[in-house]
Design a protein around this motif. Structure first.
Motif, PDB file in Angstrom:
ATOM      1  N   SER A  74      93.381 -28.940  10.053  1.00 32.28           N
ATOM      2  CA  SER A  74      94.428 -28.826   9.049  1.00 32.28           C
ATOM      3  C   SER A  74      94.455 -27.410   8.469  1.00 32.28           C
ATOM      4  CB  SER A  74      94.197 -29.923   8.010  1.00 32.28           C
ATOM      5  OG  SER A  74      94.583 -29.541   6.750  1.00 32.28           O
ATOM      6  N   ASN A  75      93.270 -26.775   8.310  1.00 35.20           N
ATOM      7  CA  ASN A  75      93.229 -25.387   7.836  1.00 35.20           C
ATOM      8  C   ASN A  75      93.833 -24.425   8.854  1.00 35.20           C
ATOM      9  OD1 ASN A  75      92.079 -26.085   5.436  1.00 35.20           O
ATOM     10  ND2 ASN A  75      89.975 -25.725   6.109  1.00 35.20           N
ATOM     11  N   ILE A  76      93.561 -24.707  10.126  1.00 41.00           N
ATOM     12  CA  ILE A  76      94.127 -23.850  11.179  1.00 41.00           C
ATOM     13  C   ILE A  76      95.652 -23.971  11.150  1.00 41.00           C
ATOM     14  CG2 ILE A  76      94.316 -23.512  13.693  1.00 41.00           C
ATOM     15  CD1 ILE A  76      91.364 -24.383  13.893  1.00 41.00           C
ATOM     16  N   TYR A  77      96.128 -25.199  10.959  1.00 40.82           N
ATOM     17  CA  TYR A  77      97.565 -25.423  10.916  1.00 40.82           C
ATOM     18  C   TYR A  77      98.197 -24.666   9.746  1.00 40.82           C
ATOM     19  CZ  TYR A  77     101.912 -27.669  11.922  1.00 40.82           C
ATOM     20  OH  TYR A  77     103.216 -27.880  12.280  1.00 40.82           O
ATOM     21  N   LYS A  78      97.510 -24.722   8.609  1.00 37.07           N
ATOM     22  CA  LYS A  78      98.034 -24.042   7.413  1.00 37.07           C
ATOM     23  C   LYS A  78      98.090 -22.537   7.646  1.00 37.07           C
ATOM     24  CE  LYS A  78      97.134 -23.565   2.488  1.00 37.07           C
ATOM     25  NZ  LYS A  78      96.549 -22.225   2.373  1.00 37.07           N
ATOM     26  N   ALA A  79      97.003 -21.992   8.233  1.00 38.01           N
ATOM     27  CA  ALA A  79      96.972 -20.551   8.501  1.00 38.01           C
ATOM     28  C   ALA A  79      98.074 -20.181   9.492  1.00 38.01           C
ATOM     29  CB  ALA A  79      95.603 -20.163   9.044  1.00 38.01           C
ATOM     30  N   ALA A  80      98.310 -21.057  10.470  1.00 36.06           N
ATOM     31  CA  ALA A  80      99.343 -20.784  11.475  1.00 36.06           C
ATOM     32  C   ALA A  80     100.730 -20.790  10.827  1.00 36.06           C
ATOM     33  CB  ALA A  80      99.286 -21.824  12.594  1.00 36.06           C
ATOM     34  N   GLU A  81     100.950 -21.733   9.931  1.00 41.20           N
ATOM     35  CA  GLU A  81     102.247 -21.836   9.240  1.00 41.20           C
ATOM     36  C   GLU A  81     102.503 -20.549   8.436  1.00 41.20           C
ATOM     37  OE1 GLU A  81     104.640 -24.160   9.197  1.00 41.20           O
ATOM     38  OE2 GLU A  81     105.727 -23.308   7.476  1.00 41.20           O
ATOM     39  N   GLU A  82     101.452 -20.091   7.728  1.00 37.44           N
ATOM     40  CA  GLU A  82     101.628 -18.867   6.931  1.00 37.44           C
ATOM     41  C   GLU A  82     101.856 -17.653   7.835  1.00 37.44           C
ATOM     42  OE1 GLU A  82      98.926 -20.460   3.234  1.00 37.44           O
ATOM     43  OE2 GLU A  82      98.093 -18.901   4.536  1.00 37.44           O
ATOM     44  N   ALA A  83     101.080 -17.606   8.924  1.00 30.58           N
ATOM     45  CA  ALA A  83     101.215 -16.469   9.843  1.00 30.58           C
ATOM     46  C   ALA A  83     102.619 -16.463  10.444  1.00 30.58           C
ATOM     47  CB  ALA A  83     100.156 -16.567  10.936  1.00 30.58           C
ATOM     48  N   LYS A  84     103.101 -17.631  10.827  1.00 32.43           N
ATOM     49  CA  LYS A  84     104.443 -17.735  11.423  1.00 32.43           C
ATOM     50  C   LYS A  84     105.486 -17.171  10.459  1.00 32.43           C
ATOM     51  CE  LYS A  84     106.873 -21.547  11.176  1.00 32.43           C
ATOM     52  NZ  LYS A  84     107.365 -22.925  11.348  1.00 32.43           N
ATOM     53  N   CYS A  85     105.385 -17.592   9.184  1.00 28.17           N
ATOM     54  CA  CYS A  85     106.374 -17.123   8.209  1.00 28.17           C
ATOM     55  C   CYS A  85     106.260 -15.623   7.988  1.00 28.17           C
ATOM     56  CB  CYS A  85     106.240 -17.885   6.888  1.00 28.17           C
ATOM     57  SG  CYS A  85     106.719 -19.605   7.059  1.00 28.17           S
ATOM     58  N   SER A  86     105.027 -15.060   8.110  1.00 29.13           N
ATOM     59  CA  SER A  86     104.945 -13.617   7.841  1.00 29.13           C
ATOM     60  C   SER A  86     105.433 -12.791   9.028  1.00 29.13           C
ATOM     61  CB  SER A  86     103.568 -13.188   7.333  1.00 29.13           C
ATOM     62  OG  SER A  86     102.573 -13.685   8.116  1.00 29.13           O
ATOM     63  N   PHE A  87     105.720 -13.421  10.162  1.00 29.51           N
ATOM     64  CA  PHE A  87     106.379 -12.682  11.243  1.00 29.51           C
ATOM     65  C   PHE A  87     107.767 -12.209  10.810  1.00 29.51           C
ATOM     66  CE2 PHE A  87     103.672 -14.500  14.845  1.00 29.51           C
ATOM     67  CZ  PHE A  87     103.195 -13.251  15.233  1.00 29.51           C
ATOM     68  N   SER A  88     108.322 -12.825   9.721  1.00 29.99           N
ATOM     69  CA  SER A  88     109.638 -12.381   9.232  1.00 29.99           C
ATOM     70  C   SER A  88     109.614 -10.912   8.846  1.00 29.99           C
ATOM     71  CB  SER A  88     110.063 -13.184   7.999  1.00 29.99           C
ATOM     72  OG  SER A  88     110.018 -14.538   8.263  1.00 29.99           O
ATOM     73  N   ASP A  89     108.496 -10.449   8.235  1.00 27.80           N
ATOM     74  CA  ASP A  89     108.463  -9.022   7.860  1.00 27.80           C
ATOM     75  C   ASP A  89     107.301  -8.228   8.454  1.00 27.80           C
ATOM     76  OD1 ASP A  89     109.431 -10.415   4.942  1.00 27.80           O
ATOM     77  OD2 ASP A  89     107.325 -10.681   5.494  1.00 27.80           O
ATOM     78  N   HIS A  90     106.553  -8.804   9.363  1.00 25.10           N
ATOM     79  CA  HIS A  90     105.462  -8.048   9.998  1.00 25.10           C
ATOM     80  C   HIS A  90     105.491  -8.217  11.513  1.00 25.10           C
ATOM     81  CE1 HIS A  90     103.967  -8.954   5.907  1.00 25.10           C
ATOM     82  NE2 HIS A  90     103.517  -7.720   5.968  1.00 25.10           N
ATOM     83  N   ASP A  91     105.063  -7.154  12.204  1.00 30.60           N
ATOM     84  CA  ASP A  91     104.996  -7.265  13.668  1.00 30.60           C
ATOM     85  C   ASP A  91     103.665  -7.828  14.124  1.00 30.60           C
ATOM     86  OD1 ASP A  91     107.489  -6.396  14.017  1.00 30.60           O
ATOM     87  OD2 ASP A  91     106.949  -4.287  14.315  1.00 30.60           O
ATOM     88  N   THR A  92     102.678  -7.767  13.223  1.00 35.14           N
ATOM     89  CA  THR A  92     101.355  -8.307  13.562  1.00 35.14           C
ATOM     90  C   THR A  92     100.922  -9.224  12.425  1.00 35.14           C
ATOM     91  OG1 THR A  92     100.839  -6.222  14.619  1.00 35.14           O
ATOM     92  CG2 THR A  92      98.975  -7.666  14.173  1.00 35.14           C
TER      93      THR A  92
END
Ligand code: AMP
Length: 569
Positions: free
Chosen positions: A228-246
């Motif tokens: 569940s923590n991995i999923y949460k981190a993935a969700e946040e990372a996915k959303c930050s692709f909106s303004d970051h390339d990495t």
């Protein structure tokens, strides 16, 4: 009072039409979005929304999310020994939205217009309606999400004919709608989609990329909480692709912090199969609408997952049109539903919009076909073709297939396959016929699909005039009135987390999670603050509790916003 509700896979929200304009109704925490998440806490109380989501990070086994995906099925979620269907869980979310609306509006709310994905089938629509009833709401209309968005975009715009494609990628579903506006006339030409494709799948890709880097021999080795923590981190990372390339994902796995970086190019490559899946419904909707890409004036993006740049780029590549997303993709469906409320109540401030929608699936029945040599059973006879304008009523006549046949069973099917068994069985209806040679008795089958996309079937034996009429309900999901009443009562009596405690509980759950995620001095600071807050909750005045909670929230913000470096220090 009538309100519009967007019951989403990930988030839900309500809106209304007051004093000539749409208002988004804030929830008890003052936010516009209520996560579609339900938990049962250790005291057996029901938590809903953000509090449930936060609680769920540490107690995934007591939490249900993404349950809209199983709407209309008999799938059950086991939360701490209590079993709930998607319909019931959705009922809780709706009840919470209803209560928040009542507090905000200062009057009772009894009625709602609820949106569903255009591609939702008959079972899913009826289950949504029942979910509303479980929340004490009369669902006066079910509206297709992309149609609602189109209303939010289009109402009040004057001028030329515009043909547009609404590309709606939410948390769990995908719809493409082709429609035309001219002044106040809005005509839906075609709908296509995929009920099992959405933003959550794009999160899952990142989860898998991370797990691959971890080189964990088997995902089964990881406990539910770590996953569940991995999923949460993935969700946040996915959303930050909106303004970051990495983006970086950092999760504690077996007591060690594993930090991994991913580039947008790697992510896009891994998402390629998902992106390709978006293409088919685009092509199908255009084909059904008999429209080419050159005929389109606009492509409108709706749904949270269209915030993903890789999705927007893909849409642009496939359609050749630079898409619009100027109405907030999070709220456009609810705004449209609220405008629909105004139209229903004939609010004079809103110009009457004439809206035609379509039925997204073919509806038909099973027949025996005589191929000249022998009789072949199991054929599909379409009665209402997909993308027919609704409301619609169509009749087909069928005949007895055997000598001395006593009954005729009409199977109500939905789908596109010419083999009946490959289509979805929505229900069946049996009528008695006078015995005689095959082909003697004629039976008229009438399907009526109303503006809420709910199906009614009428079967008539021509010779005797015998008629049977049903609103179709899946056999497996059929509940008697008595059962429905009991279920309603059971849900009403379940304790719900009191509104006034919501902010405190949320802060405490969040503090516990951040405490578990942190290391070193941060952990100590949170630990101390949790003690102070706990003390305030037990011994202080409301004002003091609020001040202490604010201090705790500031500390959590500071630690969480510091990012992952804070975890390592
Ligand atoms: P909806 O059902 O329309 O609320 O859409 C929810 C989906 O949108 C979820 O899968 C979210 O992860 C996704 N989403 C929300 N914000 C963003 C963002 N900034 N970037 C990518 N996906 C997002």
């Amino acid at each position: 009072m009538l309100i519009g509700i967007d019951l989403g896979t990930t988030n839900s929200l309500a809106a209304c039409f007051r004093n000539g304009k749409v208002e988004i109704i804030p929830n008890r925490l003052g936010k516009k979005l209520t996560p579609s998440v339900v938990s049962v806490d250790d005291e057996g109380s029901i938590l809903i929304g953000e509090t449930a989501r936060e609680y769920g990070y540490l107690h995934p086994e007591r939490t249900a999310k993404v349950f809209k995906r199983t709407m209309g099925t008999d799938h059950e979620y086991d939360l701490a020994g209590m079993k709930f269907s998607s319909e019931e869980l959705s009922g809780f979310v709706l009840r919470s939205l209803k209560e928040d609306a009542e507090v905000y509006l200062g009057e009772p709310v009894h009625e709602a217009i609820i949106s569903v994905p255009a591609y939702f089938n008959d079972n899913q629509r009826k289950a949504t309606k029942r979910a509303g009833e479980l929340a004490g709401l009369t669902v006066s209309r079910i509206i297709n999400e992309p149609t609602a968005s189109a209303i939010a975009y289009g109402v009040g715009e004057e001028g030329t004919v515009e043909r547009c494609m609404i590309f709606d990628l939410g948390g769990g579903t995908f719809d493409v709608t082709i429609l035309e506006y001219f002044k106040n006339i809005m005509e839906v030409y075609a709908i296509a989609g995929d009920n099992f494709l959405g933003g959550e799948d794009f999160t899952q890709v990142l989860v898998e990329m991370y797990l691959q880097r971890l080189l964990v021999a088997s995902v089964n080795l990881l406990d539910l909480r770590t996953l569940s923590n991995i999923y949460k981190a993935a969700e946040e990372a996915k959303c930050s692709f909106s303004d970051h390339d990495t983006v970086t994902m950092a999760v504690n796995v077996f007591g060690v912090l594993h930090e991994e970086q991913f580039t947008v190019a790697e992510y896009e490559e891994a998402c390629r199969p998902l992106l390709e899946k978006l293409r088919k419904p685009i092509e199908k909707s255009l084909r059904d609408a008999k429209v080419t890409l050159d005929d389109l004036d606009r492509v409108i993006l709706v749904g949270g997952a269209t915030r993903l740049k890789i999705v927007r780029d893909y849409v642009k590549k496939v359609t050749g049109i630079y898409p619009d997303w100027y109405v907030d993709p999070d709220t456009s469906v609810a705004q449209g539903a609220a405008l629909q409320c105004a139209m229903k109540e004939r609010d004079r401030r809103i110009e009457e919009v004439i809206l035609t929608d379509v039925c997204p699936f073919t509806l038909g029945t099973e027949v025996v076909r005589d191929n000249g040599a022998f009789e072949e059973p199991g054929h599909y006879l379409p009665i209402i073709e997909r993308n027919t304008v609704i409301p619609v009523s169509r009749t087909q006549t069928v005949y007895t297939a055997h000598d001395n046949q006593k009954i005729v069973t009409v199977k109500v099917l939905q789908g596109e396959s010419y083999m009946a068994r490959n289509n979805l069985l929505l229900g069946s209806l049996t009528v008695e016929v006078p015995v005689g040679p095959k082909g003697q008795e004629a039976i008229e089958i009438t399907y009526t699909y109303d503006v809420n996309s709910l199906l009614e079937v009428e079967v008539k034996v021509v010779s005797t005039g015998l008629q049977k009429k049903v609103i179709i309900q899946n056999e497996e999901n059929k509940v008697s009135e008595e059962e429905a009443r009991k279920r309603f009562e059971r849900l009403q009596y379940l304790k719900q987390n009191p509104r006034e405690e919501e902010e405190n509980r949320l802060a405490m759950f969040r503090a516990n999670r951040v405490y578990e995620e942190s290391l070193g001095s941060d952990k100590d600071r949170i630990g101390e603050m949790i003690g102070e807050f706990d003390n305030a909750l037990n011994n202080s005045t409301r004002l003091e509790v609020e001040l202490t909670r604010k201090k705790l929230e500031d500390l959590l913000d500071e630690i969480e916003n510091k990012g992952f470096t804070g975890l390592i220090s």
